[in-house]
Design an enzyme around this catalytic site. Structure first.
Site, PDB file in Angstrom:
ATOM      1  N   ASP A  24       4.816  -1.157  43.455  1.00 44.15           N
ATOM      2  CA  ASP A  24       4.966   0.079  44.400  1.00 44.15           C
ATOM      3  C   ASP A  24       6.478   0.210  45.085  1.00 44.15           C
ATOM      4  OD1 ASP A  24       2.218  -0.248  45.282  1.00 44.15           O
ATOM      5  OD2 ASP A  24       2.472  -1.075  46.859  1.00 44.15           O
TER       6      ASP A  24
ATOM      7  N   LYS B  46       3.891   5.263  45.832  1.00 51.33           N
ATOM      8  CA  LYS B  46       3.620   6.560  46.789  1.00 51.33           C
ATOM      9  C   LYS B  46       4.667   6.759  47.823  1.00 51.33           C
ATOM     10  CE  LYS B  46      -1.064   5.075  46.477  1.00 51.33           C
ATOM     11  NZ  LYS B  46      -1.488   3.519  46.998  1.00 51.33           N
TER      12      LYS B  46
ATOM     13  N   MET C 130       3.957   2.297  58.849  1.00 46.80           N
ATOM     14  CA  MET C 130       3.446   2.735  58.623  1.00 46.80           C
ATOM     15  C   MET C 130       3.473   4.391  59.497  1.00 46.80           C
ATOM     16  SD  MET C 130       1.420   3.004  55.295  1.00 46.80           S
ATOM     17  CE  MET C 130      -0.339   2.857  55.583  1.00 46.80           C
TER      18      MET C 130
HETATM   19  N1  SAH Z   1       1.209  -4.797  52.852  1.00 47.94           N
HETATM   20  C1  SAH Z   1       2.525  -4.089  53.102  1.00 47.94           C
HETATM   21  C2  SAH Z   1       2.370  -2.870  53.865  1.00 47.94           C
HETATM   22  C3  SAH Z   1       1.734  -1.842  53.096  1.00 47.94           C
HETATM   23  S1  SAH Z   1       2.430  -0.027  54.478  1.00 47.94           S
HETATM   24  C4  SAH Z   1       2.881  -5.466  53.935  1.00 47.94           C
HETATM   25  O1  SAH Z   1       1.838  -6.418  54.223  1.00 47.94           O
HETATM   26  O2  SAH Z   1       3.273  -5.184  54.693  1.00 47.94           O
HETATM   27  C5  SAH Z   1       3.311   0.200  53.894  1.00 47.94           C
HETATM   28  C6  SAH Z   1       4.535  -0.163  55.445  1.00 47.94           C
HETATM   29  O3  SAH Z   1       5.262  -1.559  55.143  1.00 47.94           O
HETATM   30  C7  SAH Z   1       5.872   0.330  55.674  1.00 47.94           C
HETATM   31  O4  SAH Z   1       5.466   1.778  56.275  1.00 47.94           O
HETATM   32  C8  SAH Z   1       6.119  -0.212  57.229  1.00 47.94           C
HETATM   33  O5  SAH Z   1       6.097  -0.011  57.848  1.00 47.94           O
HETATM   34  C9  SAH Z   1       6.367  -1.378  56.359  1.00 47.94           C
HETATM   35  N2  SAH Z   1       7.166  -2.537  55.140  1.00 47.94           N
HETATM   36  C10 SAH Z   1       6.735  -2.605  54.090  1.00 47.94           C
HETATM   37  N3  SAH Z   1       8.183  -3.455  53.130  1.00 47.94           N
HETATM   38  C11 SAH Z   1       9.351  -3.369  54.842  1.00 47.94           C
HETATM   39  C12 SAH Z   1      10.841  -4.207  55.120  1.00 47.94           C
HETATM   40  N4  SAH Z   1      11.003  -3.977  54.024  1.00 47.94           N
HETATM   41  N5  SAH Z   1      11.160  -3.219  56.255  1.00 47.94           N
HETATM   42  C13 SAH Z   1      10.489  -2.690  56.674  1.00 47.94           C
HETATM   43  N6  SAH Z   1       9.031  -2.064  56.977  1.00 47.94           N
HETATM   44  C14 SAH Z   1       8.312  -2.090  56.045  1.00 47.94           C
END
Ligand code: SAH
Length: 243
Positions: free
Chosen positions: A35, A57, A169
């Site tokens: 991703d 995406k 998100m």
């Molecule tokens: N599977 C992922 C989430 C995917 S959706 C998980 O468990 O973290 C993508 C969202 O995750 C982003 O829009 C943000 O809200 C969050 N996100 C993922 N990595 C991040 C990071 N390093 N810092 C802040 N937000 C993060």
């Protein structure tokens, strides 16, 4: 030969937060399908010979989910060691479940390697415990982004449920989210913290009351923490004790 795919959680960004198994799978990978959110530091753990395929995406671009599923099936059928690397945990808000199901339907073995979700990792990196005695006994992880046709989030019920609300998100929708939570009865003074690019060298933390969430500049990707615990910063308490 049907092949095999490892669906691996890459954690929030810092490679030290990977599981031992994730590091092992990456080291053995022949192809890594990742991703946009997966950090370069994590990708660097794949061997230089591994093919890296970015299916990230980003708004307005990126590869459609159906095509990702088809790609994973094809790579597995080629007999290659495939790592499907997803930010955070593969089964938390990221359609990992759909990918695993698509592989299973084609008779392809799929192993899931959980990761530290940003829902946990980002608050922790800002010194915020998502539960804390006397402040919050539970937390809800919710996505602020719904596709057309998906059931809407019951923000007003969440406002009533109490506890900590962790929004993934949610940056683009934050005005709407804040308005619905206040309408649902959450005080507009409720503390909020937004953690941008948590656990990376670019991490920033912004704090404000819920009534200012709409107008406070926040960049994506960010985790938005809403609730009494969002006013805590355990890091500064630790620093004060040390001093
Ligand atoms: N599977 C992922 C989430 C995917 S959706 C998980 O468990 O973290 C993508 C969202 O995750 C982003 O829009 C943000 O809200 C969050 N996100 C993922 N990595 C991040 C990071 N390093 N810092 C802040 N937000 C993060």
């Amino acid at each position: 030969m049907t092949g095999h795919v490892s669906l691996v959680g890459a954690g929030p960004g810092d490679p030290e937060l990977l599981t031992v198994r994730a590091v092992r799978r990456l080291a053995e990978a022949e192809v890594v399908v990742h991703d946009a959110l997966v950090s370069d530091a994590v990708l660097a753990l794949a061997p230089p010979t591994a093919e890296l395929i970015d299916v990230g995406k980003r708004p307005g671009q990126g590869v459609a989910q159906d095509l990702i599923n088809v790609l994973l099936v094809r790579l597995a059928r080629e007999g290659r060691r495939v790592v499907r690397l997803k930010g955070g945990d593969p089964f938390v808000v990221g359609r990992g479940g759909e990918e695993a199901a698509a592989l299973a339907e084609q008779g392809i073995a799929c192993e899931v390697v959980p990761g530290i979700s940003s829902a946990i990792g980002a608050p922790a990196a800002a010194g915020i415990p998502v539960t804390y005695r006397g402040l919050s006994a539970h937390f809800t992880v919710v996505t602020g982004h719904r596709q057309r046709g998906e059931s809407p989030v019951q923000w007003q019920s969440l406002a009533q449920a109490g506890g900590t609300i962790v929004v993934l998100m949610g940056v683009a929708q934050r005005a709407d989210i804040a308005a619905q939570l206040v309408e649902g009865g959450l005080p507009d003074t409720t503390p909020v913290a937004a953690v941008h690019r948590a656990t990376t060298g670019e991490q920033t933390v912004v704090r404000c009351p819920l009534r200012e969430l709409a107008t406070t500049p926040i960049e994506s990707p960010a985790v938005i923490v809403i609730g009494a615990v969002a006013s805590l910063d355990i890091r500064s308490i630790a620093a004060a004790v040390d001093a």
